[in-house]
Design a protein around this motif. Structure first.
Motif, PDB file in Angstrom:
ATOM      1  N   ARG A   1       0.830  -1.199   0.000  1.00 17.34           N
ATOM      2  CA  ARG A   1       0.000   0.000   0.000  1.00 17.34           C
ATOM      3  C   ARG A   1       0.874   1.263   0.000  1.00 17.34           C
ATOM      4  NH1 ARG A   1      -3.258  -0.787   4.538  1.00 17.34           N
ATOM      5  NH2 ARG A   1      -4.538  -2.164   3.273  1.00 17.34           N
ATOM      6  N   GLN A   2       1.974   1.234   0.746  1.00 11.76           N
ATOM      7  CA  GLN A   2       2.877   2.384   0.772  1.00 11.76           C
ATOM      8  C   GLN A   2       3.606   2.532  -0.559  1.00 11.76           C
ATOM      9  OE1 GLN A   2       6.020   2.178   3.703  1.00 11.76           O
ATOM     10  NE2 GLN A   2       6.487   4.366   3.542  1.00 11.76           N
TER      11      GLN A   2
ATOM     12  N   ASN B   1       1.262   4.139  -2.911  1.00 13.33           N
ATOM     13  CA  ASN B   1       1.098   5.545  -2.551  1.00 13.33           C
ATOM     14  C   ASN B   1       2.271   6.381  -3.059  1.00 13.33           C
ATOM     15  OD1 ASN B   1       1.850   7.772  -0.365  1.00 13.33           O
ATOM     16  ND2 ASN B   1      -0.367   7.563  -0.361  1.00 13.33           N
TER      17      ASN B   1
ATOM     18  N   ARG C   1       2.071   9.347  -6.021  1.00 12.94           N
ATOM     19  CA  ARG C   1       2.468  10.724  -5.772  1.00 12.94           C
ATOM     20  C   ARG C   1       3.635  11.135  -6.662  1.00 12.94           C
ATOM     21  NH1 ARG C   1       3.367   9.799   0.352  1.00 12.94           N
ATOM     22  NH2 ARG C   1       4.026  11.970   0.509  1.00 12.94           N
TER      23      ARG C   1
END
Length: 451
Positions: A361-362, A365, A369
């Motif tokens: 998930r990180q 992310n 970005r």
């Protein structure tokens, strides 16, 4: 037209419109807005892939608008927004063709998870509603890995998928347990049936019970009609119980009864119902420890833990990062309908060297970005490094030395924010560090207005 809107938001509240537009763009959607049902019918077209529809609007209400949309585009995914405990509207919405409904106040994550589910399952205007495209039902697993431990797990998972027994997925938050659950369903004999997810910490106890088992008319204030629960809806399909470790103790005996006897009662009901739903549960906490602490029933633990798969953390399978990162970048480009980005060798080295406390998930992310602000199609080291150093998190929040004049709420907020940022905004780790439930973390996030 690559810039044409593909999501329609229908709500007469300008504040909600602006909020949903902003969040939708963050998730890669191209939203259009309408303030009335009449305007919505003018804006909808073949390019619209999903609709968020409020019920309480002037002129045509949400149900009337939904019925008109279904006549024109019967397979269009529509998520209805209803008033709290407005069970009658919710039931009518589902019967009229809505893919799901959310009661206000609702969680943005839950809404956009539903929209992403519609997008991933290929529910377009030309596909039958609720069906999984044949391309997703291939006999072999789509999951690949260069990690020997995970390759073994994938082989075992494919075999277990065909056994039609209860499965428990364990592992840290963000390791992809929901994705593995979907893969089990896809490889199972139930692949043509419904896959339904319930997040145990996301709902208060009384609403969670109704969500799982349904309720009868008059069971509580606002229950003007009977409602089917997720166990009924998932019968013959798969029910995924996410974060089962946060299931309230008073609901655990009722879940145990369903797993043992395949029978249950709706809230306020006296008629015994049956279900043939297959249950897959997931948790990021140690259920054995919860049992020893008296917070989780031992008999329920053994009933859930018939087959257990532990999903390894990303730091334990870093050899998968290059393939995984490439796939994430391709998916980002597909959602945004733009040219994809690639990673320089230096940027890839940074990804491989990082320990990823937030797991996949990180990683998603960071790449979302990085691509949002990249000026070139190849991501360089500097495009990635600053997103992993913590400089983008803002100033650290610490408890002030002078507590004079501070209320207990001020101290609670400071302590919570300090832990939340220190754990990289990982809700499960924040809960463990503070000694509270993950549901409490969600409540505090909402109370303090944290995005």
């Amino acid at each position: 037209m690559t810039n044409a809107p593909n999501l329609l938001i229908v709500d007469d509240d300008g504040t909600i419109q602006r909020l949903l537009v902003m969040v939708a763009k963050d998730f890669g959607w191209r939203p259009a807005v309408a303030g009335t049902g009449e305007d919505a019918l003018k804006l909808v077209g073949p390019e619209i892939r999903a609709v968020v529809l409020d019920h309480d609007m002037p002129g045509m209400n949400g149900l009337q608008t939904l019925e008109a949309l279904m006549r024109k585009y019967p397979s269009l995914p529509v998520v209805m927004l209803t008033g709290l405990n407005d069970a009658e509207t919710a039931v009518r919405a589902i019967r009229s063709g809505a893919m799901d409904y959310l009661t206000k106040p609702f969680e943005l994550k839950r809404l956009f998870d539903l929209l992403e589910q519609a997008r991933q399952e290929g529910k377009t205007h030309l596909a039958p509603a609720g069906r999984i495209p044949a391309a997703r039902k291939a006999s072999g697993s789509k999951l690949q890995s260069a990690n020997p431990q995970l390759r073994t797990l994938l082989d075992q998972l494919a075999k277990a998928a065909r056994l039609d027994t209860t499965i428990l997925l364990t592992g840290e938050s963000g390791t992809g347990k929901t994705y593995f659950a979907r893969e089990i369903h896809r490889l199972s004999p139930r692949a043509d049936e419904s896959f339904i997810t319930v997040s145990c910490p996301a709902l208060p106890r009384d609403l969670l019970e109704s969500e799982l088992f349904g309720h009868e008319r008059g069971a509580f204030t606002g229950a003007t009609v009977s409602r089917t629960g997720r166990f009924e809806q998932a019968s013959k399909g798969t029910l995924f119980l996410d974060e089962i470790g946060d299931l309230p103790t008073e609901l655990q005996p009722k879940l145990l009864t369903v797993l043992q006897d395949r029978e249950f009662f709706r809230v306020g009901g006296s008629k015994q119902l049956e279900t043939d739903a297959r249950v897959i549960a997931a948790t990021n906490v140690n259920l054995r420890e919860r049992v020893e602490q008296g917070a989780f029933r031992e008999d329920l633990y053994y009933r859930l833990n018939i087959i257990e798969f532990h999903i390894p953390a990303l730091r334990d399978r870093k050899e998968d990062i290059p393939t995984m990162a490439t796939g994430i970048l391709s998916e980002i480009a597909r959602k945004r309908e733009t040219e994809g980005c690639t990673l320089s060798s230096g940027a890839m080295d940074i990804l491989r060297d990082f320990d990823w406390p937030g797991n996949i998930r990180q990683l998603q992310n960071v790449l979302e970005r990085a691509t949002a602000f990249a000026e070139k199609s190849e991501l360089a080291e500097e495009d990635i490094r600053h997103l992993l150093t913590g400089r983008d998190k803002g100033p650290a929040i610490t408890l002030p030395a002078d507590l004079h004049g501070l209320t207990l709420q001020d101290l609670e907020r400071n302590a919570f924010m300090h832990a939340y940022l220190r754990t990289g905004k990982n809700k499960a780790r924040t809960a463990r560090e503070l000694g509270i439930s993950e549901r409490s973390v969600y409540n505090l996030i909402g109370r303090y207005g944290i995005k």
